[in-house]
Enzyme design. Structure first.
Site, PDB file in Angstrom:
ATOM      1  N   GLN A  33       0.821  -1.223   0.000  1.00  0.00           N
ATOM      2  CA  GLN A  33       0.000   0.000   0.000  1.00  0.00           C
ATOM      3  C   GLN A  33       0.847   1.262   0.000  1.00  0.00           C
ATOM      4  O   GLN A  33       0.303   2.365   0.056  1.00  0.00           O
ATOM      5  CB  GLN A  33      -0.918   0.021   1.230  1.00  0.00           C
ATOM      6  CG  GLN A  33      -2.039  -0.992   1.197  1.00  0.00           C
ATOM      7  CD  GLN A  33      -3.106  -0.680   0.142  1.00  0.00           C
ATOM      8  OE1 GLN A  33      -3.142   0.414  -0.422  1.00  0.00           O
ATOM      9  NE2 GLN A  33      -3.951  -1.649  -0.118  1.00  0.00           N
ATOM     10  N   CYS A  84     -18.117 -10.035   5.596  1.00  0.00           N
ATOM     11  CA  CYS A  84     -19.446 -10.582   5.833  1.00  0.00           C
ATOM     12  C   CYS A  84     -19.375 -12.098   5.829  1.00  0.00           C
ATOM     13  O   CYS A  84     -19.254 -12.722   4.780  1.00  0.00           O
ATOM     14  CB  CYS A  84     -20.425 -10.119   4.760  1.00  0.00           C
ATOM     15  SG  CYS A  84     -20.544  -8.342   4.651  1.00  0.00           S
TER      16      CYS A  84
HETATM   17  C1  LIG Z   1      -3.370  -5.991  -1.420  1.00  0.00           C
HETATM   18  C2  LIG Z   1      -2.392  -6.241  -0.355  1.00  0.00           C
HETATM   19  C3  LIG Z   1      -1.704  -7.460  -0.276  1.00  0.00           C
HETATM   20  C4  LIG Z   1      -1.967  -8.593  -1.212  1.00  0.00           C
HETATM   21  O1  LIG Z   1      -1.485  -8.314  -2.499  1.00  0.00           O
HETATM   22  P1  LIG Z   1      -1.906  -9.205  -3.741  1.00  0.00           P
HETATM   23  O2  LIG Z   1      -1.010  -8.736  -4.823  1.00  0.00           O
HETATM   24  O3  LIG Z   1      -3.351  -8.934  -3.980  1.00  0.00           O
HETATM   25  O4  LIG Z   1      -1.655 -10.633  -3.366  1.00  0.00           O
HETATM   26  C5  LIG Z   1      -0.790  -7.617   0.732  1.00  0.00           C
HETATM   27  N1  LIG Z   1      -0.541  -6.631   1.611  1.00  0.00           N
HETATM   28  C6  LIG Z   1      -1.173  -5.453   1.566  1.00  0.00           C
HETATM   29  C7  LIG Z   1      -0.846  -4.401   2.570  1.00  0.00           C
HETATM   30  C8  LIG Z   1      -2.121  -5.218   0.595  1.00  0.00           C
HETATM   31  O5  LIG Z   1      -2.770  -4.050   0.552  1.00  0.00           O
END
Ligand SMILES: *Cc1c(COP(=O)(O)O)cnc(C)c1O
Length: 382
Positions: free
Chosen positions: A181, A326
Site C-alpha cells: 500500500q 461478511c
Molecule cells: C493488497 C495487499 C496485499 C496482497 O497483495 P496481492 O497482490 O493482492 O496478493 C498484501 N498486503 C497489503 C498491505 C495489501 O494491501
C-alpha cells in the site's frame, strides 16, 4: 445505469491505459511472446530483455539493485516467501509481527505458529502505528525476523520503518516490510530505510493483478528458502515461467508511479481536503488511525450513530469498503479496527474511502454530498 463512483483504490486500482498498451506487446504472435527462459533464439532473448528492463523499473522505485528483485504472483506470495523462506530450517525460531498486518502476513504467521514457531503479536496504539520501542523490547536471542507493514491498507497510517530497521540491522535481525500500500503513495528508499525483504504488488499501483515482487537485499546474511520449486527461475528463489506481459505491466506501472509521485501526492491531498471539507456540516465524524502519519488516499471514517452496513446500502452510487468481512450470518467487525482498540460498536460504524489517480474533484464533491445526505437521513430515523 450510471456506474458508481469508485472509491475503493486500496482494494485494487484500474490498470493505467499506458500500462495496458505496454502489456499487449508481449502476448500475440506478432508480439514478444517468447519464454524469457528460452536461451536458444531471439523470441526468448527479447522477452528476457523486457523482463530485465521491468526489473530495473521496479528496483528504481525503491532505490534497490535490479538483482535484488524477485518476481512473484503478488504481494500475498511475496509475504509468504519472505516469512516462510526466512524461517525455513531454523530451529527455535521466533517471529515478531503485529495484529493489524494484512491477512497474507497474519495467516502466514498463524500457520507457522501451528508448526511450532513462536510468534509475538504486537498491538498498535489507537493511531495504528507500532512504536519502535515495542519492537525492540520484544526481541529475543531466537528472533529471526520482524514483519511489519509500511502503510496499513484499512487505515492508511504509516509506521516508522526507518527507525525500526536501523536498530534491527545493528542487531542482526531480518526485517520484512509489506509495502503493497506504500508504493506510489510515498517515497520508498531501501538505502535510507534499512529493510531486508520488501513485498510489492502490481495491482495496487495501476498495474495488473497477479504479479508482484519481493525485494531481497543482497547480503550473505539474507537467505530465504524457495517456497515454489521447479526450473530454478529467479536464482532458485521462485520457480515458474515468468509472465512477461504481467511483469512488463508492473514495470511500466512503477515507472509511472516514480515519475508522478510528487504530483500525485499533491493531487490526492487536495482531493482529500475538499472531500473532508464537504463533510464539515456533519457532526460526529471521526477519522480512524493516525491523524498525521498517513497517506492521503486512504480515509477511514466512523459516523456516530450510523451502522456502516446501512450507510453502504444508502450509498449505492459510491463503491466503498466497510472493512468488515461478511460471514454468512454475522457481520464481523474488521480485525484491524478492533486491533487499534475500537469497540465492536465503533468498528461497525467505519467506512474506508480510498481515492487514486483517476478520481476527479467532481466525484469527490458528489461523494461528500451523498454522504451528508444519507447520514443525515439515517440519523433522523433513529
Ligand atoms: C493488497 C495487499 C496485499 C496482497 O497483495 P496481492 O497482490 O493482492 O496478493 C498484501 N498486503 C497489503 C498491505 C495489501 O494491501
Amino acid at each position: 445505469m450510471k456506474k458508481p463512483v469508485y472509491l475503493d483504490y486500496a482494494a485494487t486500482t484500474p490498470v493505467d491505459p499506458a500500462v495496458a498498451d505496454e502489456m499487449i506487446k508481449y502476448l500475440t504472435p506478432d508480439g514478444f511472446f517468447g519464454n524469457p527462459a528460452s536461451r536458444s533464439h531471439g523470441f526468448g532473448w527479447q522477452a528476457e530483455a523486457a523482463v530485465e528492463s521491468a526489473r530495473s523499473q521496479v528496483a528504481s522505485l525503491i532505490h534497490a539493485d535490479p538483482r535484488e528483485i524477485v518476481w512473484t504472483s503478488g504481494a500475498t506470495e511475496s509475504d509468504n516467501l519472505a516469512i516462510k523462506g526466512a524461517v525455513a530450517g531454523r530451529e527455535n525460531a521466533h517471529l515478531i509481527t503485529s495484529t493489524i498486518e494484512h491477512k497474507a502476513v497474519v495467516d502466514t504467521c498463524k500457520w507457522l505458529e501451528l508448526q511450532g514457531v513462536e510468534v509475538t503479536w504486537l498491538e498498535p496504539g489507537s493511531d495504528g502505528r507500532i512504536e519502535p520501542d515495542q519492537v525492540f523490547s520484544a526481541l529475543k536471542p531466537e528472533t529471526v525476523l520482524v514483519s511489519l507493514m509500511l502503510v496499513n491498507n484499512e487505515l492508511g497510517c504509516v509506521t516508522d520503518i526507518a527507525s525500526i530497521g536501523a536498530e534491527l540491522r545493528s542487531r542482526g535481525v531480518l526485517f520484512h516490510v509489506d509495502a503493497a500500500q506504500a508504493a506510489g503513495k510515498l517515497p520508498i528508499d531501501v538505502t535510507s530505510m534499512p529493510v531486508d525483504l520488501m513485498s510489492l504488488s502490481g495491482h495496487k499501483v495501476y498495474g495488473p493483478k497477479g504479479v508482484g515482487a519481493l525485494y531481497v537485499r543482497r547480503s550473505a546474511d539474507v537467505r530465504i528458502a524457495a517456497q515454489i520449486h521447479g526450473g530454478g527461475h529467479e536464482r532458485g528463489m521462485r520457480s515458474g515461467t515468468l509472465p512477461t506481459h504481467q511483469i512488463t505491466g508492473m514495470g511500466k506501472a512503477l515507472a509511472i508511479a516514480e515519475a508522478s509521485l510528487e504530483e500525485e501526492i499533491t493531487q490526492l491531498e487536495n482531493l482529500r481536503a475538499s472531500f473532508m471539507a464537504g463533510l464539515n456540516e456533519l457532526s460526529g465524524v471521526t477519522l480512524n488511525g493516525s491523524q498525521t502519519h498517513r497517506v492521503p488516499g486512504i480515509i477511514n471514517l466512523s459516523f456516530e450513530g450510523v451502522e456502516a452496513e446501512s450507510l453502504i446500502l444508502g450509498l449505492r452510487s459510491l463503491a466503498v469498503s466497510s472493512g468488515s468481512a461478511c460471514a454468512s450470518a454475522a457481520v464481523e467487525p474488521s480485525y484491524v479496527l478492533r486491533g487499534i482498540g475500537l469497540s465492536d460498536e465503533l468498528a461497525h460504524r467505519a467506512l474506508r474511502f480510498s481515492i487514486g489517480r483517476f478520481t476527479t474533484p467532481e466525484e469527490m464533491a458528489f461523494a461528500s454530498a451523498q454522504i451528508v445526505d444519507v447520514v443525515t437521513r439515517l440519523r433522523a430515523v433513529r
